[in-house]
Design a protein around this motif. Structure first.
Motif, short mmCIF file in Angstrom:
data_model
loop_
_atom_site.label_atom_id
_atom_site.label_comp_id
_atom_site.label_asym_id
_atom_site.label_seq_id
_atom_site.Cartn_x
_atom_site.Cartn_y
_atom_site.Cartn_z
N LEU A 186 0.87 -1.12 -0.01
CA LEU A 186 -0.13 -0.01 -0.08
C LEU A 186 0.99 1.06 0.00
O LEU A 186 0.66 2.24 -0.71
CB LEU A 186 -0.84 0.18 1.21
CG LEU A 186 -1.69 1.08 1.43
CD1 LEU A 186 -2.65 1.30 0.27
CD2 LEU A 186 -2.74 0.80 2.65
N ASN A 187 1.81 1.06 0.84
CA ASN A 187 2.80 2.22 0.87
C ASN A 187 3.48 2.65 -0.56
O ASN A 187 3.65 3.80 -1.11
CB ASN A 187 4.08 2.27 1.78
CG ASN A 187 3.45 2.34 3.14
OD1 ASN A 187 3.25 3.78 3.52
ND2 ASN A 187 3.79 1.59 4.23
N ALA A 200 -0.93 9.84 2.47
CA ALA A 200 -0.49 8.60 2.49
C ALA A 200 -0.36 7.59 4.05
O ALA A 200 -0.72 6.74 4.07
CB ALA A 200 0.83 8.13 1.84
N THR A 201 0.06 8.78 4.98
CA THR A 201 0.08 8.13 6.30
C THR A 201 -1.47 7.89 6.74
O THR A 201 -1.68 6.87 7.40
CB THR A 201 0.94 9.00 7.25
OG1 THR A 201 1.94 9.28 6.48
CG2 THR A 201 0.89 8.65 8.44
N GLN A 202 -2.37 8.56 6.57
CA GLN A 202 -3.53 8.64 6.85
C GLN A 202 -4.20 7.44 6.30
O GLN A 202 -5.16 6.79 6.83
CB GLN A 202 -4.38 9.91 6.63
CG GLN A 202 -4.06 11.19 7.39
CD GLN A 202 -4.86 12.39 6.99
OE1 GLN A 202 -5.94 12.67 7.02
NE2 GLN A 202 -4.19 13.46 6.31
N LEU A 203 -3.95 7.21 4.95
CA LEU A 203 -4.57 6.10 4.23
C LEU A 203 -4.00 4.80 4.90
O LEU A 203 -5.02 4.02 5.07
CB LEU A 203 -4.12 6.17 2.79
CG LEU A 203 -4.87 5.21 1.77
CD1 LEU A 203 -6.45 5.55 1.58
CD2 LEU A 203 -3.99 5.24 0.34
N VAL A 204 -2.92 4.63 5.07
CA VAL A 204 -2.47 3.42 5.75
C VAL A 204 -3.10 3.28 7.05
O VAL A 204 -3.52 2.22 7.44
CB VAL A 204 -0.82 3.46 5.95
CG1 VAL A 204 -0.26 2.35 6.71
CG2 VAL A 204 -0.17 3.38 4.57
N SER A 205 -3.14 4.33 7.91
CA SER A 205 -3.73 4.22 9.27
C SER A 205 -5.08 3.84 9.00
O SER A 205 -5.93 2.84 9.90
CB SER A 205 -3.59 5.70 9.80
OG SER A 205 -4.65 5.69 10.83
N LEU A 242 -7.55 13.63 4.70
CA LEU A 242 -8.04 12.46 3.92
C LEU A 242 -9.70 12.48 4.06
O LEU A 242 -10.00 12.43 5.15
CB LEU A 242 -7.36 11.28 4.36
CG LEU A 242 -7.84 9.97 3.63
CD1 LEU A 242 -7.50 9.85 2.23
CD2 LEU A 242 -7.46 8.66 4.25
N LEU A 243 -10.22 12.64 3.13
CA LEU A 243 -11.62 12.60 3.13
C LEU A 243 -12.52 11.55 2.97
O LEU A 243 -13.67 11.27 3.46
CB LEU A 243 -12.48 13.76 2.19
CG LEU A 243 -11.73 15.28 2.38
CD1 LEU A 243 -12.26 16.11 1.20
CD2 LEU A 243 -12.03 15.72 3.51
#
Ligand SMILES: [Zn+2]
Length: 443
Positions: A186-187, A200-205, A242-243
């Motif tokens: 994913l990263n 990207a950080t928020q997406l992974v979280s 991130l929405l």
């Protein structure tokens, strides 16, 4: 004059069709009531963006003084840069292709201009210079600390030398869409889709919370992203929140959206209104505890022994439900525990259920909070029908009372439900078109 967009926006704006689409989406999102978000500054990587340069001939206007027929056509050089921590007025102007002592001196001595190199670096600076590399105009943009407004410093050369002014205006919020197919992780895919670091950080979280901890995204899986950016004069000054996001893993599809209820902390929800913050756990059945956690005289062996869980003395056959989402890591006979189920959850947590009369799950099975695991019984070492329940963190028993004290899932209040539905509908549309808009971003 051709407008130059920063790389973040260029992918969308280079194509007029995409620009129209973006504007349509902005309207959609605004209409759906998106307001303020916490905002992260551009990542340091963004300050190393390539310099953009354009040399353009200026058509003299009627009011321009007659020019020497022999003179070369006046050239105006346009360049932009981001300020760096190490910058002085001199190094910044050099990087912008300006060689002008008077301009350097002005930037050093002018009070308003000094704000350019004070405070946080990463300010966007664009200049116009003449053919002799002299500064004609400098404009700098940076977001204010409130995250709502931005500052615009303008330095201009006039008949009597340079003048400066600082103006403040509202940042313009808009959405960006992106999508990618995972090849490695994913990263890596987030980087490939050129997602800003904070997104990207928020997406992974978000993914780690929405999907099962064992469900790592693999080659062929994909995601779509909707996030907020804040612009000033068409330049991206900040990356917002991130929405929304969609993850597709084989036949599973997870869609989530950021939602903030009045007077509450915002969070991510599935589009049907379930909070993804499933840290909350629930006790496996609704009954009072008959034997507490901690040191006690063992009811069978008659000796002091730490009771590593709690007991619920309830009728045989009472349904036992999983305390949280997880994976069944053991389902079978265990000495002393009788018919026994162990469920592993995220964050190295686990729950154990003993003395069951009947087990209704198998090893490796995925279960959700509240899913039926089996029924209360008296198997193993037990003085009567009861559920012995353990709560483990990193394989160590904890007082299950901690579970009872955890806050319940945040659900959408009925007063907010129509707004939530409206936003969820808009988010669904965003996610649908994300791959169309993001094609240029990904490749
Ligand atoms: Zn017990």
């Amino acid at each position: 004059m051709r407008r130059f967009f920063s790389p973040l926006s260029s992918a969308l704006n280079d194509n007029p069709h995409h620009r129209r689409l973006t504007i349509g989406l902005v309207v959609l999102l605004l209409a759906s009531g998106v307001t303020a978000y916490s905002i992260a500054p551009l990542s340091p990587a963004d300050s190393t963006l390539p310099v953009r340069q354009l040399i353009e001939a200026v058509t003299p206007t009627a009011t321009t003084a007659p020019i020497d027929q022999e003179a070369v056509v006046p050239m105006v050089l346009y360049r932009s840069e981001f300020t760096r921590t190490s910058d002085s007025a001199n190094t910044l102007l050099q990087r912008l292709g300006v060689s002008d002592n008077a301009a350097t001196k002005f930037l050093v001595n002018d009070k308003a201009s000094r704000t350019l190199l004070a405070g946080t670096p990463g300010k966007f600076v664009s200049i116009e210079a003449d053919g002799q590399q002299r500064l004609l105009r400098l404009k700098a943009l940076w977001p204010n600390a409130d995250g709502v407004q931005f500052s615009r410093l303008v330095v201009e050369r006039g008949a009597n030398g340079y003048t400066s002014r600082v103006e403040m205006e509202q940042l313009q919020s808009s959405v960006r869409l992106a999508s990618a197919t995972v090849r490695n992780s994913l990263n890596a895919a987030a980087a490939q889709a050129k997602l800003p670091g904070t997104i990207a950080t928020q997406l992974v979280s978000v993914y780690s919370r929405v999907a099962d901890f064992r469900d790592v995204l693999r080659a062929g899986d994909s995601f779509r992203v909707v996030y907020e950016i804040l612009e000033a004069d068409g330049e991206v000054l900040r990356v917002g929140k991130l929405l929304g996001a969609e993850f597709v893993k084989k036949d599973r599809r997870y869609q989530v959206m950021w939602f903030e209820q009045a007077g509450q902390k915002g969070g991510f929800y599935t589009l049907d209104g379930q909070s993804i913050d499933r840290k909350a756990m629930k006790l496996p059945l609704d009954a009072s505890v008959s034997s507490d956690y901690g040191m006690r005289i063992h009811p069978v062996f008659g000796k002091p022994k730490t009771h590593e869980g709690i007991d619920f003395a309830v009728a045989s056959g009472t349904p036992i439900r999983s305390a949280a989402d997880g994976i069944v890591s053991f389902a079978g006979w265990q000495k002393g525990y009788g018919k026994f189920v162990l469920v592993k959850h995220r964050d190295q947590k686990a729950t154990a259920y003993a003395h069951l009369s009947r087990i209704q799950v198998r090893k490796g099975q995925r279960v959700v909070l509240g899913e039926l695991l089996g029924s209360v019984g008296q198997t193993g070492t037990a003085t009567g029908p009861n559920l012995h329940f353990e709560y483990l963190v990193k394989d160590r028993p904890q007082d299950p009372d901690n579970i009872a004290r955890q806050p319940a899932d945040i659900s959408i209040s009925s007063t907010n439900s129509s707004e939530f539905k409206r936003m969820a509908l808009a988010m669904r549309r965003h996610l649908e078109v994300a791959p169309l808009v993001a094609m240029t971003t990904v490749e």
